[in-house]
Design a protein around this motif. Structure first.
Motif, PDB file in Angstrom:
ATOM      1  N   VAL A 219       1.273   6.832  -6.766  1.00 53.18           N
ATOM      2  CA  VAL A 219       0.280   7.878  -7.194  1.00 53.18           C
ATOM      3  C   VAL A 219       0.851   9.227  -6.934  1.00 53.18           C
ATOM      4  O   VAL A 219       0.410  10.115  -7.507  1.00 53.18           O
ATOM      5  CB  VAL A 219      -0.977   7.670  -6.081  1.00 53.18           C
ATOM      6  CG1 VAL A 219      -1.992   8.673  -6.041  1.00 53.18           C
ATOM      7  CG2 VAL A 219      -1.820   6.222  -6.594  1.00 53.18           C
TER       8      VAL A 219
ATOM      9  N   PHE B 276       2.041   1.760  -3.425  1.00 52.23           N
ATOM     10  CA  PHE B 276       1.216   2.269  -4.238  1.00 52.23           C
ATOM     11  C   PHE B 276       0.938   3.813  -4.116  1.00 52.23           C
ATOM     12  O   PHE B 276       0.697   4.718  -4.911  1.00 52.23           O
ATOM     13  CB  PHE B 276       0.072   1.454  -3.773  1.00 52.23           C
ATOM     14  CG  PHE B 276      -1.370   2.005  -4.612  1.00 52.23           C
ATOM     15  CD1 PHE B 276      -2.266   2.557  -3.717  1.00 52.23           C
ATOM     16  CD2 PHE B 276      -1.684   2.115  -5.944  1.00 52.23           C
ATOM     17  CE1 PHE B 276      -3.711   3.041  -4.393  1.00 52.23           C
ATOM     18  CE2 PHE B 276      -2.797   2.605  -6.571  1.00 52.23           C
ATOM     19  CZ  PHE B 276      -3.607   3.237  -5.872  1.00 52.23           C
ATOM     20  N   GLU B 277       0.724   4.122  -2.663  1.00 51.57           N
ATOM     21  CA  GLU B 277       0.694   5.436  -2.334  1.00 51.57           C
ATOM     22  C   GLU B 277       1.748   6.507  -3.018  1.00 51.57           C
ATOM     23  O   GLU B 277       1.472   7.691  -3.502  1.00 51.57           O
ATOM     24  CB  GLU B 277       0.654   5.900  -0.980  1.00 51.57           C
ATOM     25  CG  GLU B 277      -0.820   5.218  -0.269  1.00 51.57           C
ATOM     26  CD  GLU B 277      -0.637   5.316   1.143  1.00 51.57           C
ATOM     27  OE1 GLU B 277      -1.683   4.858   1.715  1.00 51.57           O
ATOM     28  OE2 GLU B 277       0.230   5.864   1.889  1.00 51.57           O
TER      29      GLU B 277
ATOM     30  N   LEU C 167       0.812  -1.317  -0.071  1.00 51.29           N
ATOM     31  CA  LEU C 167      -0.069  -0.115  -0.113  1.00 51.29           C
ATOM     32  C   LEU C 167       0.756   1.337  -0.123  1.00 51.29           C
ATOM     33  O   LEU C 167       0.436   2.288  -0.589  1.00 51.29           O
ATOM     34  CB  LEU C 167      -0.782   0.021   1.252  1.00 51.29           C
ATOM     35  CG  LEU C 167      -2.283  -0.695   0.951  1.00 51.29           C
ATOM     36  CD1 LEU C 167      -2.874  -0.542   2.357  1.00 51.29           C
ATOM     37  CD2 LEU C 167      -3.136  -0.008   0.065  1.00 51.29           C
TER      38      LEU C 167
ATOM     39  N   VAL D 254       1.029  11.916  -9.955  1.00 53.88           N
ATOM     40  CA  VAL D 254       0.294  13.496  -9.640  1.00 53.88           C
ATOM     41  C   VAL D 254       1.064  14.578  -9.905  1.00 53.88           C
ATOM     42  O   VAL D 254       0.851  15.662 -10.632  1.00 53.88           O
ATOM     43  CB  VAL D 254      -0.682  13.632  -8.413  1.00 53.88           C
ATOM     44  CG1 VAL D 254      -1.311  15.034  -8.245  1.00 53.88           C
ATOM     45  CG2 VAL D 254      -1.765  12.605  -8.221  1.00 53.88           C
TER      46      VAL D 254
END
Lengths: 154, 145
Positions: free
Chosen positions: B23, B19-20, B16, B27
């Motif tokens: 992201v 994954f963060e 996780l 962005v």
């Protein structure tokens, strides 16, 4: 998985659903802000564009300014009444392809005459007055006010 | 009922976290790309140049007699084409899809023409010949005595 682990996984899923949506909105807002800023850099007041186009009506012989047939001298702000009609306006002076361009309605107040360009539909966005014109009708000169109604876009 | 997974909670939290990070980097890269594209773009300059020339044409048309106007802007990075119903501006190295066009309406008896490429100073000249009026776009050095 025990209940605590299930709760954690579910919480993370919901969090990323909401966060993904918000991040997408933020990136979109950022792109729109930049596009809006670019439009502000290049914006032009429609009054300025209309004023520059309207200069021709009282100043050039192809529009309504009187031109001496012998000397060919042009007299700005002396309106030749014989030219003040829609046919001359559209064919010789100014015409548009549609209502997304600037259209004009012209009016001689004291002579109670009004004409308009081919796509003018009385949707006035501003008025542009030219006071103190002289109107030549044959050998007579009479003072008048030329009102120019401006339709920017429909 | 127990659900068996192949990963333990420590492995899940590491995945996780990765994954963060991905992201966040994605962005940042997107917003940076948008900002860089805007900063490099000359579209605003081309639009302003085309609009200025459009207004110059309308002004010269609205003034009786001959005249000569110099554009108070450096146009050395642009190709400018004038014809009887539009002015078009494009960067010298830009593709045809990036051309900026502005239209105008000339009265009867008026003709406009001219092209400049990489000229630092450009001039717009109005000349009469009998009943005909001509507007020429050219490098200002061509109009110097």
């Amino acid at each position: 998985m025990n209940r605590k682990a299930q709760f954690e996984v579910a919480r993370k899923n919901i969090y990323w659903m909401i966060a993904g949506f918000i991040i997408a909105m933020i990136v979109l807002a950022f792109a729109l802000t930049i596009a809006n800023y670019k439009n502000q850099l290049t914006s032009l007041p429609p009054e300025l564009k209309a004023s520059l186009i309207a200069m021709r009506f009282a100043n050039i012989p192809e529009c309504f300014a009187y031109q001496d047939p012998e000397t060919y001298r042009v007299y700005p702000r002396i309106i030749d009444l014989s030219k003040f009609n829609e046919e001359h306006l559209t064919q010789s002076c100014y015409s548009t392809a549609g209502t997304d361009e600037i259209n004009f309605g012209l009016e001689l107040l004291n002579h109670h005459l009004s004409i308009k360009t081919n796509n003018y539909y009385n949707h006035d966005d501003m008025d542009n007055f030219i006071p103190e014109v002289l109107v030549k009708d044959g050998d007579q000169f009479t003072p008048d006010v030329l009102v120019i109604h401006v339709q920017v876009k429909i | 009922m127990e659900i068996y997974t192949t990963m333990n909670t420590k492995a899940e939290s590491v995945i996780l976290m990765i994954f963060e990070l991905v992201v966040v980097i994605g962005v940042i890269a997107m917003t940076f790309q948008i900002a860089t594209a805007f900063a490099k773009s000359e579209t605003a300059v081309k639009i302003n140049l085309a609009q200025d020339l459009q207004m110059m044409v309308n002004t010269l048309v609205g003034v009786p007699g001959d005249s000569l106007v110099e554009l108070p802007q450096d146009a050395s990075h642009f190709i400018i084409i004038l014809n009887s119903n539009q002015i078009s501006v494009n960067g010298i190295e830009d593709s045809e899809s990036e051309i900026v066009v502005r239209n105008f309406v000339l009265p009867a008896g008026h003709t406009a023409s001219g092209t400049t490429e990489g000229s630092p100073k450009i001039c717009l000249k109005k000349e009469s010949s009998g009943d005909r009026k001509y507007l020429f776009l050219s490098d200002c050095t061509e109009n110097e005595p």
